[in-house]
Design a protein around this motif. Structure first.
Motif, PDB file in Angstrom:
ATOM      1  N   PRO A  77       0.835  -1.200   0.000  1.00  0.00           N
ATOM      2  CA  PRO A  77       0.000   0.000   0.000  1.00  0.00           C
ATOM      3  C   PRO A  77       0.871   1.252   0.000  1.00  0.00           C
ATOM      4  O   PRO A  77       2.032   1.213   0.409  1.00  0.00           O
ATOM      5  CB  PRO A  77      -0.787  -0.118   1.305  1.00  0.00           C
ATOM      6  CG  PRO A  77       0.099  -0.910   2.199  1.00  0.00           C
ATOM      7  CD  PRO A  77       0.833  -1.879   1.291  1.00  0.00           C
ATOM      8  N   ASP A  78       0.317   2.360  -0.448  1.00  0.00           N
ATOM      9  CA  ASP A  78       1.044   3.626  -0.373  1.00  0.00           C
ATOM     10  C   ASP A  78       1.209   4.049   1.080  1.00  0.00           C
ATOM     11  O   ASP A  78       2.269   4.508   1.489  1.00  0.00           O
ATOM     12  CB  ASP A  78       0.302   4.725  -1.140  1.00  0.00           C
ATOM     13  CG  ASP A  78       0.296   4.485  -2.639  1.00  0.00           C
ATOM     14  OD1 ASP A  78       1.115   3.689  -3.126  1.00  0.00           O
ATOM     15  OD2 ASP A  78      -0.548   5.085  -3.325  1.00  0.00           O
ATOM     16  N   VAL A  79       0.136   3.912   1.862  1.00  0.00           N
ATOM     17  CA  VAL A  79       0.138   4.274   3.281  1.00  0.00           C
ATOM     18  C   VAL A  79      -0.733   3.263   4.021  1.00  0.00           C
ATOM     19  O   VAL A  79      -1.784   2.869   3.517  1.00  0.00           O
ATOM     20  CB  VAL A  79      -0.431   5.692   3.510  1.00  0.00           C
ATOM     21  CG1 VAL A  79      -0.523   6.016   4.988  1.00  0.00           C
ATOM     22  CG2 VAL A  79       0.400   6.737   2.790  1.00  0.00           C
ATOM     23  N   ALA A  80      -0.303   2.869   5.193  1.00  0.00           N
ATOM     24  CA  ALA A  80      -1.102   2.011   6.069  1.00  0.00           C
ATOM     25  C   ALA A  80      -1.091   2.626   7.458  1.00  0.00           C
ATOM     26  O   ALA A  80      -0.051   3.090   7.929  1.00  0.00           O
ATOM     27  CB  ALA A  80      -0.532   0.600   6.107  1.00  0.00           C
ATOM     28  N   VAL A  81      -2.251   2.643   8.103  1.00  0.00           N
ATOM     29  CA  VAL A  81      -2.381   3.248   9.431  1.00  0.00           C
ATOM     30  C   VAL A  81      -2.799   2.166  10.415  1.00  0.00           C
ATOM     31  O   VAL A  81      -3.630   1.319  10.103  1.00  0.00           O
ATOM     32  CB  VAL A  81      -3.424   4.394   9.408  1.00  0.00           C
ATOM     33  CG1 VAL A  81      -3.622   4.987  10.785  1.00  0.00           C
ATOM     34  CG2 VAL A  81      -3.009   5.469   8.419  1.00  0.00           C
ATOM     35  N   GLY A  82      -2.198   2.193  11.609  1.00  0.00           N
ATOM     36  CA  GLY A  82      -2.542   1.199  12.615  1.00  0.00           C
ATOM     37  C   GLY A  82      -1.997   1.581  13.976  1.00  0.00           C
ATOM     38  O   GLY A  82      -1.647   2.737  14.217  1.00  0.00           O
ATOM     39  N   ARG A  83      -1.911   0.581  14.845  1.00  0.00           N
ATOM     40  CA  ARG A  83      -1.431   0.813  16.205  1.00  0.00           C
ATOM     41  C   ARG A  83      -0.198  -0.047  16.435  1.00  0.00           C
ATOM     42  O   ARG A  83      -0.191  -1.227  16.128  1.00  0.00           O
ATOM     43  CB  ARG A  83      -2.518   0.466  17.217  1.00  0.00           C
ATOM     44  CG  ARG A  83      -2.136   0.836  18.629  1.00  0.00           C
ATOM     45  CD  ARG A  83      -3.300   0.709  19.586  1.00  0.00           C
ATOM     46  NE  ARG A  83      -4.351   1.661  19.335  1.00  0.00           N
ATOM     47  CZ  ARG A  83      -4.386   2.907  19.794  1.00  0.00           C
ATOM     48  NH1 ARG A  83      -3.395   3.358  20.515  1.00  0.00           N
ATOM     49  NH2 ARG A  83      -5.399   3.695  19.544  1.00  0.00           N
ATOM     50  N   HIS A  84       0.834   0.573  16.984  1.00  0.00           N
ATOM     51  CA  HIS A  84       2.101  -0.088  17.286  1.00  0.00           C
ATOM     52  C   HIS A  84       2.187  -0.252  18.804  1.00  0.00           C
ATOM     53  O   HIS A  84       1.802   0.656  19.543  1.00  0.00           O
ATOM     54  CB  HIS A  84       3.262   0.774  16.768  1.00  0.00           C
ATOM     55  CG  HIS A  84       4.579   0.115  16.823  1.00  0.00           C
ATOM     56  ND1 HIS A  84       5.313   0.040  17.982  1.00  0.00           N
ATOM     57  CD2 HIS A  84       5.302  -0.504  15.862  1.00  0.00           C
ATOM     58  CE1 HIS A  84       6.442  -0.593  17.736  1.00  0.00           C
ATOM     59  NE2 HIS A  84       6.465  -0.945  16.456  1.00  0.00           N
ATOM     60  N   PRO A  85       2.709  -1.404  19.293  1.00  0.00           N
ATOM     61  CA  PRO A  85       2.755  -1.603  20.750  1.00  0.00           C
ATOM     62  C   PRO A  85       3.629  -0.595  21.494  1.00  0.00           C
ATOM     63  O   PRO A  85       3.370  -0.302  22.667  1.00  0.00           O
ATOM     64  CB  PRO A  85       3.310  -3.025  20.914  1.00  0.00           C
ATOM     65  CG  PRO A  85       3.927  -3.372  19.605  1.00  0.00           C
ATOM     66  CD  PRO A  85       3.231  -2.544  18.556  1.00  0.00           C
ATOM     67  N   ILE A 100      -0.392   5.141  17.820  1.00  0.00           N
ATOM     68  CA  ILE A 100      -0.954   5.337  16.481  1.00  0.00           C
ATOM     69  C   ILE A 100       0.174   5.665  15.517  1.00  0.00           C
ATOM     70  O   ILE A 100       0.915   6.627  15.726  1.00  0.00           O
ATOM     71  CB  ILE A 100      -2.011   6.450  16.476  1.00  0.00           C
ATOM     72  CG1 ILE A 100      -3.165   6.093  17.422  1.00  0.00           C
ATOM     73  CG2 ILE A 100      -2.530   6.688  15.057  1.00  0.00           C
ATOM     74  CD1 ILE A 100      -4.129   7.231  17.683  1.00  0.00           C
ATOM     75  N   VAL A 101       0.288   4.853  14.488  1.00  0.00           N
ATOM     76  CA  VAL A 101       1.359   5.025  13.511  1.00  0.00           C
ATOM     77  C   VAL A 101       0.813   4.927  12.096  1.00  0.00           C
ATOM     78  O   VAL A 101      -0.268   4.415  11.860  1.00  0.00           O
ATOM     79  CB  VAL A 101       2.482   3.966  13.691  1.00  0.00           C
ATOM     80  CG1 VAL A 101       3.167   4.114  15.036  1.00  0.00           C
ATOM     81  CG2 VAL A 101       1.949   2.559  13.509  1.00  0.00           C
ATOM     82  N   ALA A 102       1.618   5.430  11.181  1.00  0.00           N
ATOM     83  CA  ALA A 102       1.358   5.275   9.750  1.00  0.00           C
ATOM     84  C   ALA A 102       2.634   4.751   9.119  1.00  0.00           C
ATOM     85  O   ALA A 102       3.735   5.169   9.485  1.00  0.00           O
ATOM     86  CB  ALA A 102       0.965   6.607   9.120  1.00  0.00           C
ATOM     87  N   ALA A 103       2.479   3.826   8.193  1.00  0.00           N
ATOM     88  CA  ALA A 103       3.622   3.292   7.468  1.00  0.00           C
ATOM     89  C   ALA A 103       3.581   3.816   6.040  1.00  0.00           C
ATOM     90  O   ALA A 103       2.514   3.951   5.450  1.00  0.00           O
ATOM     91  CB  ALA A 103       3.587   1.770   7.456  1.00  0.00           C
ATOM     92  N   ASN A 104       4.747   4.114   5.522  1.00  0.00           N
ATOM     93  CA  ASN A 104       4.920   4.588   4.149  1.00  0.00           C
ATOM     94  C   ASN A 104       5.875   3.591   3.474  1.00  0.00           C
ATOM     95  O   ASN A 104       7.033   3.906   3.218  1.00  0.00           O
ATOM     96  CB  ASN A 104       5.491   6.011   4.174  1.00  0.00           C
ATOM     97  CG  ASN A 104       5.693   6.601   2.800  1.00  0.00           C
ATOM     98  OD1 ASN A 104       5.299   6.040   1.791  1.00  0.00           O
ATOM     99  ND2 ASN A 104       6.338   7.754   2.752  1.00  0.00           N
ATOM    100  N   PRO A 105       5.382   2.344   3.217  1.00  0.00           N
ATOM    101  CA  PRO A 105       6.284   1.276   2.777  1.00  0.00           C
ATOM    102  C   PRO A 105       6.981   1.532   1.445  1.00  0.00           C
ATOM    103  O   PRO A 105       8.068   1.019   1.216  1.00  0.00           O
ATOM    104  CB  PRO A 105       5.387   0.039   2.713  1.00  0.00           C
ATOM    105  CG  PRO A 105       4.003   0.563   2.601  1.00  0.00           C
ATOM    106  CD  PRO A 105       4.005   1.893   3.300  1.00  0.00           C
ATOM    107  N   LYS A 106       6.377   2.335   0.591  1.00  0.00           N
ATOM    108  CA  LYS A 106       7.004   2.644  -0.698  1.00  0.00           C
ATOM    109  C   LYS A 106       7.922   3.859  -0.599  1.00  0.00           C
ATOM    110  O   LYS A 106       8.579   4.226  -1.566  1.00  0.00           O
ATOM    111  CB  LYS A 106       5.939   2.893  -1.765  1.00  0.00           C
ATOM    112  CG  LYS A 106       5.107   1.659  -2.087  1.00  0.00           C
ATOM    113  CD  LYS A 106       4.097   1.983  -3.164  1.00  0.00           C
ATOM    114  CE  LYS A 106       3.203   0.816  -3.462  1.00  0.00           C
ATOM    115  NZ  LYS A 106       2.177   1.165  -4.454  1.00  0.00           N
ATOM    116  N   VAL A 162      -6.958   9.649   7.563  1.00  0.00           N
ATOM    117  CA  VAL A 162      -7.281   8.576   6.613  1.00  0.00           C
ATOM    118  C   VAL A 162      -8.282   9.074   5.579  1.00  0.00           C
ATOM    119  O   VAL A 162      -8.128   8.809   4.373  1.00  0.00           O
ATOM    120  CB  VAL A 162      -7.807   7.323   7.355  1.00  0.00           C
ATOM    121  CG1 VAL A 162      -8.378   6.308   6.378  1.00  0.00           C
ATOM    122  CG2 VAL A 162      -6.696   6.707   8.193  1.00  0.00           C
ATOM    123  N   ASP A 163      -9.293   9.810   6.021  1.00  0.00           N
ATOM    124  CA  ASP A 163     -10.283  10.350   5.084  1.00  0.00           C
ATOM    125  C   ASP A 163      -9.625  11.269   4.061  1.00  0.00           C
ATOM    126  O   ASP A 163      -9.877  11.156   2.856  1.00  0.00           O
ATOM    127  CB  ASP A 163     -11.368  11.096   5.855  1.00  0.00           C
ATOM    128  CG  ASP A 163     -12.445  11.648   4.944  1.00  0.00           C
ATOM    129  OD1 ASP A 163     -12.997  10.876   4.126  1.00  0.00           O
ATOM    130  OD2 ASP A 163     -12.741  12.861   5.034  1.00  0.00           O
TER     131      ASP A 163
END
Length: 79
Positions: A10-18, A22-28, A69-70
């Motif tokens: 994905p371009d961006v993924a949002v979730g929860r890190h232990p 609250i985090v967002a990943a920018n894998p690309k 996210v929106d």
């Protein structure tokens, strides 16, 4: 374990890190995604080049993340 195809990430993924909440990943590692995440008050986590933590999470973190996210979706991200 095989390395994922960059086109399938994905371009961006949002979730929860232990550890970081609250985090967002920018894998690309897209410059546009980085710019938008920083604008939404997500800051890079040292040692994790694709991971960004939301600043001041106790200040309506879930609501701010939902709005982020929106707005990312309206901008065409994530794909």
């Amino acid at each position: 374990m095989p390395t994922p195809d960059p086109g399938s990430l994905p371009d961006v993924a949002v979730g929860r890190h232990p550890d970081y909440g609250i985090v967002a990943a920018n894998p690309k590692q897209l410059a546009a995604s980085t710019w938008m995440l920083k604008g939404f008050d997500f800051h890079p986590i040292p040692g994790h080049p694709t991971l960004y933590a939301l600043a001041n999470q106790d200040r309506d973190g879930i609501g701010r993340t939902t709005r982020t996210v929106d707005l990312l979706r309206r901008a065409g991200l994530p794909r």
